[in-house]
Scaffold this active site. Structure first.
Site, PDB file in Angstrom:
ATOM      1  N   ASP A   1      14.776   0.170   1.530  1.00  0.00           N
ATOM      2  CA  ASP A   1      15.490   0.079   2.800  1.00  0.00           C
ATOM      3  C   ASP A   1      16.613  -0.945   2.594  1.00  0.00           C
ATOM      4  O   ASP A   1      17.668  -0.604   2.077  1.00  0.00           O
ATOM      5  CB  ASP A   1      14.450  -0.340   3.854  1.00  0.00           C
TER       6      ASP A   1
ATOM      7  N   PHE B   1      13.178   5.537  10.995  1.00  0.00           N
ATOM      8  CA  PHE B   1      11.866   5.046  10.574  1.00  0.00           C
ATOM      9  C   PHE B   1      10.967   6.249  10.302  1.00  0.00           C
ATOM     10  O   PHE B   1      10.760   7.100  11.171  1.00  0.00           O
ATOM     11  CB  PHE B   1      11.247   4.125  11.624  1.00  0.00           C
ATOM     12  N   VAL B   2      10.450   6.332   9.082  1.00  0.00           N
ATOM     13  CA  VAL B   2       9.659   7.510   8.696  1.00  0.00           C
ATOM     14  C   VAL B   2       8.217   7.137   8.367  1.00  0.00           C
ATOM     15  O   VAL B   2       7.919   5.989   7.998  1.00  0.00           O
ATOM     16  CB  VAL B   2      10.305   8.255   7.507  1.00  0.00           C
TER      17      VAL B   2
ATOM     18  N   LYS C   1       0.804  -1.198   0.000  1.00  0.00           N
ATOM     19  CA  LYS C   1       0.000   0.000   0.000  1.00  0.00           C
ATOM     20  C   LYS C   1       0.850   1.267   0.000  1.00  0.00           C
ATOM     21  O   LYS C   1       0.371   2.344  -0.344  1.00  0.00           O
ATOM     22  CB  LYS C   1      -0.870   0.028   1.285  1.00  0.00           C
TER      23      LYS C   1
END
Ligand code: IMP
Ligand code: MG
Length: 183
Positions: free
Chosen positions: A110, A159-160, A50
């Site tokens: 990542d 972590f965004v 998503k």
């Protein structure tokens, strides 16, 4: 993660690292870049759900070459905090991509394991070509050997959340990108 109040929800949104205006400017550049790659040839934008749904919706409106869109929903299996490279297709593409120049529209790279596997899966379907455009790139975390054609923003190993990216399914709807903090 259970959210019980708006205060609790908001308290985890730490500093904004990319503003709405910065995203808008980068989208214009990315649209022009895609146009320049294909010189008027039709393309298929493939978004990975998503996380990339917001990016896809905005990016496709900056592209002027003839363009179709399609979606794939994949689940990456995680080993602790990082993805394992095992990718399960939950919803597959509608199109047979063998007649298309494909642009993969991703939210974030990542370790690169998810995208590496996805490229392998799509390459096996013999598209005319594959290019990769990603909103965010965390190069410090890279494990898999994967190169994007364009990364809109290179970010540090944090972590965004926001602009499609979630933490436990929340925060996708923020119009900017912020660091998530649990304390
Ligand atoms: P990979 O490690 O490159 O395989 O990344 C797998 C997936 O992890 C990405 O497509 C994202 O859905 C998710 N992910 C990685 N880093 C972040 C982050 O900072 N915020 C939200 N999701 C992330
Ligand atoms: Mg993703």
């Amino acid at each position: 993660m259970e959210i019980n109040s708006i205060e609790q929800y908001q308290s985890k949104i730490k500093e904004t690292i990319i503003t709405e205006d910065e995203i808008k400017a980068a989208l214009k550049k990315a649209g022009k870049y895609i146009d320049s790659l294909y010189d008027g040839k039709p393309i298929l934008l493939v978004s990975v759900l998503k996380g990339a749904f917001v990016f896809m919706a905005d990016l496709c409106r900056e592209v002027t070459v003839p363009c179709e869109v399609d979606f794939m929903c994949v689940k990456s299996y995680f080993e602790g905090m990082s993805s394992s490279g095992l990718v399960h297709i939950i919803v597959d593409l509608e199109k047979d991509i063998s007649k298309y120049h494909v642009v993969i529209v991703e939210d974030i790279i990542d370790t690169g394991r998810t995208l590496h596997k996805l490229v392998e899966i799509l390459n096996n379907r013999n598209p005319l070509s594959i290019n990769i455009v990603t909103l965010l790139d965390k190069p410090d975390c890279r494990i898999a050997d994967i190169k994007t054609d364009m990364s809109l923003f290179v970010i540090p190993d944090k972590f965004v959340i926001g602009y499609g990216l979630d933490c436990a399914e929340y925060y996708r709807t923020l119009p900017y990108i912020a660091v998530y903090g649990d304390e």
